[in-house]
Design a protein around this motif. Sequence first.
Motif, PDB file in Angstrom:
ATOM      1  N   GLY A  98      11.286  17.184  16.625  1.00  0.00           N
ATOM      2  CA  GLY A  98      10.935  16.883  18.477  1.00  0.00           C
ATOM      3  C   GLY A  98       9.494  17.927  18.711  1.00  0.00           C
ATOM      4  N   GLY A  99       8.845  18.837  18.393  1.00  0.00           N
ATOM      5  CA  GLY A  99       8.167  19.378  18.711  1.00  0.00           C
ATOM      6  C   GLY A  99       6.636  19.433  18.185  1.00  0.00           C
ATOM      7  N   MET A 100       6.449  20.773  17.949  1.00  0.00           N
ATOM      8  CA  MET A 100       5.378  20.983  17.053  1.00  0.00           C
ATOM      9  C   MET A 100       5.738  20.772  15.472  1.00  0.00           C
ATOM     10  SD  MET A 100       2.443  23.929  18.986  1.00  0.00           S
ATOM     11  CE  MET A 100       3.719  24.777  19.366  1.00  0.00           C
ATOM     12  N   HIS A 101       4.197  20.229  15.039  1.00  0.00           N
ATOM     13  CA  HIS A 101       5.002  20.417  13.669  1.00  0.00           C
ATOM     14  C   HIS A 101       3.430  20.089  12.579  1.00  0.00           C
ATOM     15  CE1 HIS A 101       4.970  16.009  15.215  1.00  0.00           C
ATOM     16  NE2 HIS A 101       4.873  16.331  13.930  1.00  0.00           N
ATOM     17  N   VAL A 102       3.785  20.123  11.708  1.00  0.00           N
ATOM     18  CA  VAL A 102       2.794  19.820  10.735  1.00  0.00           C
ATOM     19  C   VAL A 102       3.061  18.757   9.454  1.00  0.00           C
ATOM     20  CG1 VAL A 102       0.649  20.712   9.095  1.00  0.00           C
ATOM     21  CG2 VAL A 102       1.626  22.348  10.640  1.00  0.00           C
ATOM     22  N   MET A 103       2.296  17.270   9.395  1.00  0.00           N
ATOM     23  CA  MET A 103       1.965  16.491   8.414  1.00  0.00           C
ATOM     24  C   MET A 103       1.279  16.715   7.433  1.00  0.00           C
ATOM     25  SD  MET A 103       3.757  14.331  10.760  1.00  0.00           S
ATOM     26  CE  MET A 103       2.842  12.815  10.093  1.00  0.00           C
ATOM     27  N   LEU A 104       1.592  16.703   6.451  1.00  0.00           N
ATOM     28  CA  LEU A 104       1.064  16.675   5.166  1.00  0.00           C
ATOM     29  C   LEU A 104       1.208  15.673   4.677  1.00  0.00           C
ATOM     30  CD1 LEU A 104       3.870  19.334   4.385  1.00  0.00           C
ATOM     31  CD2 LEU A 104       1.816  19.991   5.035  1.00  0.00           C
ATOM     32  N   PHE A 105       0.370  15.107   4.448  1.00  0.00           N
ATOM     33  CA  PHE A 105      -0.100  13.810   3.657  1.00  0.00           C
ATOM     34  C   PHE A 105      -1.126  13.533   2.575  1.00  0.00           C
ATOM     35  CE2 PHE A 105      -1.539  13.703   8.708  1.00  0.00           C
ATOM     36  CZ  PHE A 105      -0.716  12.356   8.967  1.00  0.00           C
ATOM     37  N   GLY A 106      -0.397  12.600   1.288  1.00  0.00           N
ATOM     38  CA  GLY A 106      -0.653  12.456  -0.026  1.00  0.00           C
ATOM     39  C   GLY A 106      -0.500  13.600  -1.119  1.00  0.00           C
ATOM     40  N   LEU A 107       0.897  13.993  -0.400  1.00  0.00           N
ATOM     41  CA  LEU A 107       1.843  15.010  -1.237  1.00  0.00           C
ATOM     42  C   LEU A 107       1.895  14.777  -1.989  1.00  0.00           C
ATOM     43  CD1 LEU A 107       3.139  17.390  -0.287  1.00  0.00           C
ATOM     44  CD2 LEU A 107       5.196  16.774  -0.310  1.00  0.00           C
ATOM     45  N   ASN A 108       1.775  15.849  -3.272  1.00  0.00           N
ATOM     46  CA  ASN A 108       1.897  15.421  -4.721  1.00  0.00           C
ATOM     47  C   ASN A 108       3.228  15.054  -5.019  1.00  0.00           C
ATOM     48  OD1 ASN A 108       2.075  16.056  -7.460  1.00  0.00           O
ATOM     49  ND2 ASN A 108       0.246  17.493  -7.527  1.00  0.00           N
ATOM     50  N   PRO A 109       3.583  14.514  -6.142  1.00  0.00           N
ATOM     51  CA  PRO A 109       4.765  13.721  -6.095  1.00  0.00           C
ATOM     52  C   PRO A 109       5.135  15.009  -7.033  1.00  0.00           C
ATOM     53  CG  PRO A 109       3.020  12.772  -7.490  1.00  0.00           C
ATOM     54  CD  PRO A 109       1.972  13.157  -6.099  1.00  0.00           C
ATOM     55  N   VAL A 110       4.653  15.988  -7.669  1.00  0.00           N
ATOM     56  CA  VAL A 110       5.399  17.322  -8.146  1.00  0.00           C
ATOM     57  C   VAL A 110       6.594  18.006  -6.999  1.00  0.00           C
ATOM     58  CG1 VAL A 110       3.747  17.180 -10.367  1.00  0.00           C
ATOM     59  CG2 VAL A 110       3.850  19.191  -8.366  1.00  0.00           C
ATOM     60  N   ILE A 111       6.147  18.017  -6.242  1.00  0.00           N
ATOM     61  CA  ILE A 111       6.893  18.714  -4.864  1.00  0.00           C
ATOM     62  C   ILE A 111       8.052  18.076  -5.152  1.00  0.00           C
ATOM     63  CG2 ILE A 111       7.037  19.654  -3.123  1.00  0.00           C
ATOM     64  CD1 ILE A 111       5.077  20.744  -4.404  1.00  0.00           C
ATOM     65  N   LYS A 112       9.103  19.062  -5.517  1.00  0.00           N
ATOM     66  CA  LYS A 112      10.508  17.864  -4.978  1.00  0.00           C
ATOM     67  C   LYS A 112      11.650  18.829  -4.445  1.00  0.00           C
ATOM     68  CE  LYS A 112      10.107  14.562  -8.244  1.00  0.00           C
ATOM     69  NZ  LYS A 112       9.751  13.353  -8.279  1.00  0.00           N
ATOM     70  N   PRO A 113      12.432  18.416  -4.215  1.00  0.00           N
ATOM     71  CA  PRO A 113      13.152  19.244  -2.952  1.00  0.00           C
ATOM     72  C   PRO A 113      14.398  20.265  -4.079  1.00  0.00           C
ATOM     73  CG  PRO A 113      13.975  17.141  -2.801  1.00  0.00           C
ATOM     74  CD  PRO A 113      12.963  16.937  -3.967  1.00  0.00           C
ATOM     75  N   GLY A 114      14.161  21.641  -3.060  1.00  0.00           N
ATOM     76  CA  GLY A 114      15.137  22.899  -4.205  1.00  0.00           C
ATOM     77  C   GLY A 114      13.883  23.908  -4.445  1.00  0.00           C
ATOM     78  N   LYS A 115      12.460  23.290  -4.317  1.00  0.00           N
ATOM     79  CA  LYS A 115      11.564  23.536  -4.564  1.00  0.00           C
ATOM     80  C   LYS A 115      10.402  24.659  -3.279  1.00  0.00           C
ATOM     81  CE  LYS A 115       9.613  21.536  -8.988  1.00  0.00           C
ATOM     82  NZ  LYS A 115      10.455  22.391  -9.806  1.00  0.00           N
ATOM     83  N   THR A 116       9.976  25.341  -3.662  1.00  0.00           N
ATOM     84  CA  THR A 116       8.582  25.916  -2.547  1.00  0.00           C
ATOM     85  C   THR A 116       7.733  24.829  -2.888  1.00  0.00           C
ATOM     86  OG1 THR A 116       8.256  28.253  -3.502  1.00  0.00           O
ATOM     87  CG2 THR A 116      10.091  27.775  -2.598  1.00  0.00           C
TER      88      THR A 116
END
Length: 145
Positions: A98-116
Motif C-alpha cells: 500500500g506504500g513504497m515497494h520495489v517491482m521485480l520484473f522478469g524474475l528467474n523461475p528458480v526463485i521459489k517460496p521459502g528461499k532467499t
Amino acid sequence: MRILGLLLVLLLGISGCSARQFYIDHGYVRLAAAPGRPAVAYFTLHGGSTDTTLVAVHSEFSLRTELHQSMTSGGMAAMKPLDQVALPAGGKVAFKPGGMHVMLFGLNPVIKPGKTMTLQFTFADGNRYDYEALVIAPGDPAPKF
C-alpha cells in the motif's frame, strides 16, 4: 583519584557519541500471482549517522527493478515510479504493501517460496548494501518479524 574521574567522564563521552549504523530489516519478496507479472519487494531502511538517498534496488534474479509508490486518487488505486527515496540520518523508511515497494520484473523461475534472494541497495553516495530477503508465495501472509 581526580585523574580516574576525568578518564571515566572521557570514556562515557566517547561511548555516547557512537555513530548510528545504517541497516535494513523486515525484508521479503512476494512472488507474483500470475505468470509474467512482477514480484514485489518490501523492507525497512534504518538511517545511519548521515542523510542518504536510495537510488536503486537490484537483484541478479530479476531482469529489471523499479522503485514505486502506491497511492489512491479519486477512489482509484495507482502506482508511480520513484527516482529516489530520501533516508534521513537516524530515520526509518518502510517499503510496505500500500506504500513504497520495489517491482521485480522478469524474475528467474528458480526463485521459489521459502528461499532467499539477495537484494542490492544502491545509494546516491555510491554505497551499496546486500540484503537476503525471504521469498514468499503470492497468497502467503507477510512474515512476522
